[in-house]
Motif scaffolding. Structure first.
Motif, short mmCIF file in Angstrom:
data_model
loop_
_atom_site.label_atom_id
_atom_site.label_comp_id
_atom_site.label_asym_id
_atom_site.label_seq_id
_atom_site.Cartn_x
_atom_site.Cartn_y
_atom_site.Cartn_z
N LEU A 118 0.70 -1.10 -0.08
CA LEU A 118 0.00 -0.03 0.01
C LEU A 118 0.71 1.21 0.03
CD1 LEU A 118 -2.95 -0.88 2.55
CD2 LEU A 118 -2.87 -0.71 0.28
N GLY A 119 2.12 1.16 -0.27
CA GLY A 119 3.03 2.36 -0.10
C GLY A 119 2.66 3.49 -1.20
N ASP A 120 2.09 3.13 -2.34
CA ASP A 120 1.35 3.93 -3.21
C ASP A 120 0.18 4.70 -2.89
OD1 ASP A 120 3.84 3.73 -4.72
OD2 ASP A 120 2.89 2.07 -6.03
N TYR A 121 -0.48 3.99 -1.70
CA TYR A 121 -2.08 4.48 -1.50
C TYR A 121 -1.86 5.20 -0.35
CZ TYR A 121 -2.73 1.12 -5.27
OH TYR A 121 -2.68 0.50 -6.61
N MET A 122 -0.78 5.45 0.24
CA MET A 122 -0.74 6.09 1.60
C MET A 122 -0.51 7.53 1.37
SD MET A 122 1.65 5.36 4.84
CE MET A 122 2.67 6.80 5.69
N MET A 123 -1.17 8.56 1.98
CA MET A 123 -0.94 10.11 1.87
C MET A 123 -0.83 10.61 3.17
SD MET A 123 -0.77 12.77 0.03
CE MET A 123 -0.94 12.04 -1.49
N PRO A 124 0.42 10.97 3.71
CA PRO A 124 0.79 11.49 5.02
C PRO A 124 0.28 12.99 4.95
CG PRO A 124 2.68 10.50 3.86
CD PRO A 124 1.75 10.75 2.84
N VAL A 125 -0.19 13.47 5.86
CA VAL A 125 -0.57 14.64 6.29
C VAL A 125 0.69 15.71 6.51
CG1 VAL A 125 -1.63 16.50 7.73
CG2 VAL A 125 -2.54 14.17 7.38
N SER A 126 1.01 16.39 5.41
CA SER A 126 2.39 16.93 5.17
C SER A 126 2.69 17.94 6.25
CB SER A 126 2.75 17.57 4.00
OG SER A 126 1.68 18.57 3.81
N ALA A 127 1.81 18.70 6.80
CA ALA A 127 2.12 19.56 7.88
C ALA A 127 2.36 18.77 9.30
CB ALA A 127 0.73 20.50 8.03
N GLN A 128 2.11 17.70 9.36
CA GLN A 128 2.19 16.89 10.75
C GLN A 128 3.17 15.48 10.53
OE1 GLN A 128 -2.05 16.19 11.51
NE2 GLN A 128 -2.17 17.90 12.64
N ALA A 129 3.97 15.55 9.41
CA ALA A 129 4.59 14.56 9.13
C ALA A 129 5.79 14.54 9.97
CB ALA A 129 4.78 14.48 7.70
N THR A 130 6.42 15.64 10.31
CA THR A 130 7.78 15.73 10.82
C THR A 130 7.82 15.69 12.47
OG1 THR A 130 8.71 16.86 8.76
CG2 THR A 130 9.97 16.95 10.90
N PRO A 131 8.47 15.03 13.12
CA PRO A 131 8.43 15.08 14.48
C PRO A 131 8.64 16.70 15.18
CG PRO A 131 9.61 13.15 14.12
CD PRO A 131 9.43 13.89 12.60
N ASP A 132 8.02 17.26 15.72
CA ASP A 132 7.75 18.41 16.48
C ASP A 132 7.50 18.32 17.61
OD1 ASP A 132 7.82 21.22 17.07
OD2 ASP A 132 7.42 21.80 14.76
N PRO A 133 8.53 18.70 18.72
CA PRO A 133 8.03 18.80 20.07
C PRO A 133 6.95 19.87 20.61
CG PRO A 133 10.00 19.47 19.89
CD PRO A 133 9.95 18.99 18.36
N ASN A 134 6.72 20.90 19.53
CA ASN A 134 5.96 21.94 19.91
C ASN A 134 4.30 21.55 19.55
OD1 ASN A 134 7.87 23.89 21.28
ND2 ASN A 134 8.62 24.08 19.16
N PHE A 135 4.41 20.65 18.67
CA PHE A 135 2.96 20.35 18.06
C PHE A 135 2.22 21.65 17.54
CE2 PHE A 135 3.94 17.48 21.49
CZ PHE A 135 4.33 16.46 20.90
#
Length: 521
Positions: A192-209
């Motif tokens: 399903l690698g081609d069928y998964m769409m990440p939420v780009s604005a929340q994709a990177t680890p960020d401790p400030n959320f």
């Protein structure tokens, strides 16, 4: 994370670690433990201070950033484990989770014994955050644990081992946490690698959320960006993890255009139905299958067990109880393959005996693909379950207590409403009364509850006529009294009305905000 002995800071971390190290030394002659940390503020520093305390006491440290919280409990060859994380709490928080060698979070007697050792070792002895980097005996087993974890996922009978191949598009958000790399690998392994769409604005680890008020998929508006992404891409399914990826959430777009965000209880019974289906398909003895839930979770799992014949087990709130109970059941010949609690936590053994949001995601994708191939959406499958086992609706809420003494007074007043307990709540008769504070259960011949009793915590569970059950308890981490109310009925409308009716009666008869000072949310 603040100054003070009730906060996470260098001093309290060192004190906790010194006490834990002392206890580990008393339990094992050649101890080794694992220490993991996530991406939150000060997580790495706190983990290094923990490791320093262990090294100083001759305990071998297995140290490293843990991509998934549950991975700290994969390898049972370690005597104990510590994970520095605050899960789905706000950005300013952090926490210190302790595991024992069986891969579960600690329960009595370990918790009390460790607490005593902490009190005996309060003077900080080592502040050297660089000691773990200089110590030649320290091992960094992240790759080893990760490989073992994915190998176990690949063999999970209700997950990847099902080898489902139906195409399924989905949006995924790690909620500014650590889950994305794991989900990419899961999706790829499932084709399903081609069928998964990440939420780009929340994709990177960020401790400030930065894009969410609270990094918890259960919270209102937490999935707004995921829904916007799904709408833009024309995708009807959303998967989410909390920041340390131990919790799992999902949402599905309805034909009406609205989005249904599944509750923790709804996902809990959907997973259970899938587990049962796989078990039956493999021809296994259903009587040896055990599924578990916490006492504040839906009773629908109990209803399923009564109908289908598997063994239902109930524990106190928290996976430290669910995981340890599952291990005991397995020793007694049961296949305790699944457990859940309503706070979107799901356990699939034998991978880990703790909640695991990545394993849950892999199982969810498996069952969603299977049902899609059969012509059902996830929501349609849920409706099938309701029609078979009854509609279960909740009216969960809480009161904020201004003082712990007021909380105790409120519960003391409740216990004085009857002898040995009240006869009614509202217009409904009480048919079972269990008080785990004083140690009383009206349904047991000797009146002694099967679940652990604690005089230091307030918890009462009541069953009423006409299908209502509720638990009221004092939170162990917040100044709150929580109500978990559920009604079973022949329609969702009747179930909702029944739960709401009892909520109003409890507010009026038990909690009396105007008189007690309790504040509604």
């Amino acid at each position: 994370m603040e100054a003070g002995f009730s906060r996470m800071n260098d001093v309290t971390v060192i004190q906790a670690s010194q006490g834990l190290a002392s206890y580990i030394n008393s339990e094992c002659p050649q101890p080794s433990m694992v220490i993991g940390y996530d991406h939150r503020h000060n997580s790495e520093r706190f983990a290094k201070l923990t490791a320093a305390a262990m090294i100083r006491r001759g305990i071998k440290a297995n140290f490293g950033r843990a991509p998934v919280e549950g991975c700290t409990s994969v390898n049972s060859c370690w005597v104990a484990g510590v994970m520095i994380t605050a899960s789905h709490n706000p950005a300013q928080d952090n926490g210190y989770k302790v595991y024992w060698g069986n891969g579960c979070q600690i329960i009595p007697p370990h918790d009390k014994n460790i607490a005593q050792r902490i009190e005996e070792n309060l003077e900080p002895k080592c502040w050297d955050v660089g000691l773990v980097d200089k110590d030649q005996n320290t091992v960094r087993p992240v790759k080893q644990v990760t490989d073992a974890y994915f190998a176990a996922l690949g063999e999970l009978e209700v997950g990847l081992a099902c080898r489902e191949n139906h195409r399924l598009q989905f949006v995924y958000t790690p909620m500014h946490g650590v889950g994305l790399s794991f989900m990419w690998r899961i999706a790829t392994d499932m084709g399903l690698g081609d069928y998964m769409m990440p939420v780009s604005a929340q994709a990177t680890p960020d401790p400030n959320f930065p894009t969410v008020k609270f990094p918890n998929p259960e919270e209102k508006e937490a999935l707004d960006l995921a829904i916007a992404t799904a709408e833009r891409k024309g995708i009807h399914l959303i998967l989410a993890n909390d920041p340390d990826a131990d919790r799992f959430a999902a949402a599905e777009k309805l034909p009406s255009g609205k989005w249904h965000v599944f509750t923790g209880n709804q996902l809990g019974v959907l997973f259970a139905a899938h587990v049962l289906s796989v078990y039956r398909k493999e021809g296994k003895d259903i009587s040896k299958l055990s599924m578990l839930a916490s006492t504040v979770s839906t009773q629908m799992l109990h209803a399923m067990a009564d109908t289908e014949g598997f063994y239902y087990n109930e524990t106190l709130t928290g996976f430290k109880w669910l995981g340890n109970r599952a291990i005991t059941l397995e020793k007694n010949g049961y296949d305790a393959t699944y457990a859940f609690e309503e706070a979107i936590g799901y356990m699939f053994s034998p991978i880990v005996h703790d909640k695991d949001g990545i394993a849950a995601a892999s199982v969810f994708l498996t069952m969603a693909r299977r049902w899609a191939k059969e012509g059902f959406t996830v929501c349609q499958k849920l409706e099938q379950l309701y029609k078979k086992y009854g509609y279960f609706e909740t009216a969960n809420s809480y009161f904020v207590s201004p003082d712990p003494l007021i909380t105790k007074e409120v519960f003391a007043a409740i216990r004085k409403l009857g002898d040995p307990y009240p006869a009614k709540v509202g217009n409904r008769d009480i048919i079972r009364w269990r008080d785990l504070t004083v140690g009383y259960d009206s349904s047991v011949r000797n009146r002694e509850p099967e679940l652990p009793v604690s005089k230091n915590s307030e918890m009462i569970t009541v069953e009423l006529e006409s299908g209502v059950r509720f638990t009221v308890r004092a939170s162990g981490t917040e100044p709150k009294i929580k109500m978990y109310i559920e009604c079973r009925a022949s329609s969702p409308e009747k179930a909702k009305a029944g739960a709401q009716e009892v909520s109003e009666a409890l507010t009026r008869e038990w909690f009396r905000p105007a008189q007690t000072g309790l504040k509604p949310p």
